[in-house]
Design a protein around this motif. Structure first.
Motif, PDB file in Angstrom:
ATOM      1  N   ARG A   1       6.701 -19.820  27.416  1.00  0.00           N
ATOM      2  CA  ARG A   1       7.340 -18.612  27.960  1.00  0.00           C
ATOM      3  C   ARG A   1       8.338 -18.984  29.046  1.00  0.00           C
ATOM      4  O   ARG A   1       9.469 -18.454  29.080  1.00  0.00           O
ATOM      5  CB  ARG A   1       6.284 -17.666  28.522  1.00  0.00           C
TER       6      ARG A   1
ATOM      7  N   ASP B   1      17.821 -11.860  21.090  1.00  0.00           N
ATOM      8  CA  ASP B   1      16.722 -11.009  20.636  1.00  0.00           C
ATOM      9  C   ASP B   1      16.555 -11.086  19.127  1.00  0.00           C
ATOM     10  O   ASP B   1      15.432 -11.163  18.616  1.00  0.00           O
ATOM     11  CB  ASP B   1      16.971  -9.564  21.071  1.00  0.00           C
TER      12      ASP B   1
ATOM     13  N   GLY C   1      13.522 -13.084  19.579  1.00  0.00           N
ATOM     14  CA  GLY C   1      12.819 -12.017  20.284  1.00  0.00           C
ATOM     15  C   GLY C   1      11.732 -11.327  19.493  1.00  0.00           C
ATOM     16  O   GLY C   1      11.107 -10.387  19.981  1.00  0.00           O
TER      17      GLY C   1
ATOM     18  N   ARG D   1       8.027 -11.030  17.219  1.00  0.00           N
ATOM     19  CA  ARG D   1       6.651 -11.367  17.605  1.00  0.00           C
ATOM     20  C   ARG D   1       5.988 -12.325  16.623  1.00  0.00           C
ATOM     21  O   ARG D   1       4.802 -12.201  16.317  1.00  0.00           O
ATOM     22  CB  ARG D   1       5.833 -10.079  17.721  1.00  0.00           C
TER      23      ARG D   1
ATOM     24  N   TRP E   1       9.743 -14.076  24.588  1.00  0.00           N
ATOM     25  CA  TRP E   1       9.339 -12.928  25.416  1.00  0.00           C
ATOM     26  C   TRP E   1      10.484 -12.451  26.298  1.00  0.00           C
ATOM     27  O   TRP E   1      10.797 -11.252  26.349  1.00  0.00           O
ATOM     28  CB  TRP E   1       8.144 -13.330  26.277  1.00  0.00           C
ATOM     29  N   ALA E   2      11.145 -13.362  26.991  1.00  0.00           N
ATOM     30  CA  ALA E   2      12.228 -12.975  27.899  1.00  0.00           C
ATOM     31  C   ALA E   2      13.401 -12.383  27.134  1.00  0.00           C
ATOM     32  O   ALA E   2      14.000 -11.386  27.564  1.00  0.00           O
ATOM     33  CB  ALA E   2      12.685 -14.182  28.721  1.00  0.00           C
TER      34      ALA E   2
ATOM     35  N   ALA F   1      13.405 -10.703  24.366  1.00  0.00           N
ATOM     36  CA  ALA F   1      13.091  -9.334  23.950  1.00  0.00           C
ATOM     37  C   ALA F   1      13.128  -8.356  25.122  1.00  0.00           C
ATOM     38  O   ALA F   1      13.658  -7.246  25.005  1.00  0.00           O
ATOM     39  CB  ALA F   1      11.721  -9.305  23.284  1.00  0.00           C
ATOM     40  N   ARG F   2      12.587  -8.765  26.270  1.00  0.00           N
ATOM     41  CA  ARG F   2      12.553  -7.866  27.427  1.00  0.00           C
ATOM     42  C   ARG F   2      13.964  -7.615  27.970  1.00  0.00           C
ATOM     43  O   ARG F   2      14.297  -6.495  28.362  1.00  0.00           O
ATOM     44  CB  ARG F   2      11.666  -8.456  28.537  1.00  0.00           C
TER      45      ARG F   2
ATOM     46  N   ASP G   1      16.730  -7.714  26.272  1.00  0.00           N
ATOM     47  CA  ASP G   1      17.403  -6.849  25.296  1.00  0.00           C
ATOM     48  C   ASP G   1      16.961  -5.400  25.473  1.00  0.00           C
ATOM     49  O   ASP G   1      17.788  -4.481  25.353  1.00  0.00           O
ATOM     50  CB  ASP G   1      17.083  -7.337  23.884  1.00  0.00           C
ATOM     51  N   ASP G   2      15.692  -5.174  25.769  1.00  0.00           N
ATOM     52  CA  ASP G   2      15.212  -3.806  26.015  1.00  0.00           C
ATOM     53  C   ASP G   2      15.973  -3.164  27.177  1.00  0.00           C
ATOM     54  O   ASP G   2      16.367  -1.989  27.103  1.00  0.00           O
ATOM     55  CB  ASP G   2      13.714  -3.820  26.335  1.00  0.00           C
ATOM     56  N   VAL G   3      16.179  -3.917  28.241  1.00  0.00           N
ATOM     57  CA  VAL G   3      16.884  -3.394  29.409  1.00  0.00           C
ATOM     58  C   VAL G   3      18.353  -3.130  29.082  1.00  0.00           C
ATOM     59  O   VAL G   3      18.909  -2.073  29.422  1.00  0.00           O
ATOM     60  CB  VAL G   3      16.769  -4.366  30.598  1.00  0.00           C
TER      61      VAL G   3
ATOM     62  N   SER H   1       9.882   0.178  19.087  1.00  0.00           N
ATOM     63  CA  SER H   1      10.884  -0.271  20.050  1.00  0.00           C
ATOM     64  C   SER H   1      11.100   0.811  21.098  1.00  0.00           C
ATOM     65  O   SER H   1      11.140   2.005  20.770  1.00  0.00           O
ATOM     66  CB  SER H   1      12.209  -0.559  19.337  1.00  0.00           C
TER      67      SER H   1
END
Length: 313
Positions: free
Chosen positions: A56, A184, A188, A190, A199-200, A202-203, A205-207, A243
């Motif tokens: 991670r 991502d 990104g 799972r 993990w980073a 994906a997070r 990209d969410d932001v 998502s």
């Protein structure tokens, strides 16, 4: 929104030209360049022998390195451009390959065409180019659902989000976003290999997609023939999606078309039981893809007009 005019230039060029195949054959595409860099980092840093915490941490460092490099490159190029409208024009030209407006439309239309004539095999082949689920398990409704979901989600990820960040910050914004989104899409997810290392990615990209996804959903609502259904479905079902962002444009599009999308699907022979969006509505058919494309075209036109107004203001 100092670079809103540049994003209008980029959208117009992509709508007219796409990314020509002869140009791709000669120099590739910025996303493929990013992809090669990310693949090299994944191969070098994502070691299966390392414990999850270390993987991670390596993923955080790798993702930030790619993003910082993309932003720095955009800033460096933009800093040497002349100021004024010449800069706006040149930033728009340079941002052109990072806006996938025409490509998305053409790929989704390529699914609708054979499906309308009943050629399920050709439609499955076409939809396999835009989604990751097993095409052999898809009937007409499944193919139409996959195409509509891809259209809605990628309208946000492929056009609205890069244009949003490009309008705010110019080349650093749009290049930084494309780095985030490519990270991502590549690491990104799972899977066993990437659930720690990615993990980073994906997070982040969410932001980055938080505002653009909701903006896309509201634009779909504004331009739908069933506005009240689109708004009701989006506000009710968007948060049911796995998502935190994709549910907004997808639910808005489901309500706009009066169909249900998402739901269970096959990936590599396994069923994932995703919740339905607009559950209780009918399954989509081939003609609904065309209606979805019409909503998409109106949305892209409105987005360009809004950016032009901002630029002139």
């Amino acid at each position: 929104m100092g670079f809103a005019g540049a994003m209008v230039v980029a959208m117009a060029m992509d709508a007219l030209l796409g990314w020509p195949s002869w140009l791709f054959a000669r120099i590739g595409h910025p996303v493929t360049w990013l992809g090669r860099l990310i693949a090299a980092i994944d191969a070098g840093l994502n070691r299966e022998s390392d414990p999850p915490a270390l993987r991670r941490a390596a993923g955080v460092g790798g993702a930030l390195s790619v993003i910082v490099l993309a932003v720095a490159l955009g800033w460096l190029i933009q800093s040497v451009l002349p100021s004024g409208w010449i800069q706006i024009l040149l930033v728009g030209v340079l941002a052109w390959p990072l806006v996938a407006l025409r490509s998305l439309h053409d790929h989704v239309a390529a699914v609708a065409k054979p499906l309308l004539t009943g050629d399920i095999a050709a439609a499955r082949e076409a939809v396999s180019r835009i989604v990751g689920r097993d095409p052999a398990a898809l009937d007409e409704a499944g193919i139409a659902r996959a195409a509509i979901e891809s259209l809605a989600e990628n309208a946000s990820d492929g056009i609205v989000a890069p244009v949003f960040w490009g309008a705010l910050f110019g080349l650093p914004g749009i290049l930084g976003y494309k780095a985030i989104n490519t990270l991502d899409s590549m690491i990104g997810h799972r899977s066993e290999r990437h659930k720690a290392f990615g993990w980073a990615a994906a997070r982040i990209d969410d932001v980055a997609n938080f505002i653009p996804a909701r903006l896309t959903g509201f634009l779909f609502v504004l331009l739908a023939s069933r506005r009240s259904e689109a708004l009701s479905c989006m506000t009710r079902d968007a948060r049911r999606h796995r998502s935190p962002n994709a549910g907004w444009p997808e639910a808005a599009m489901a309500g706009a078309l009066g169909v249900r999308i998402s739901g269970p699907r096959f990936y590599h022979g396994c069923v994932t039981n995703e919740p339905w969006l607009n559950e209780g509505a009918r399954d989509p058919l081939a003609g609904d893809i065309g209606e979805g494309l019409a909503v998409y075209r109106r949305t892209m036109l409105l987005l360009a007009v809004l950016l032009a107004v901002l630029a002139l203001a």
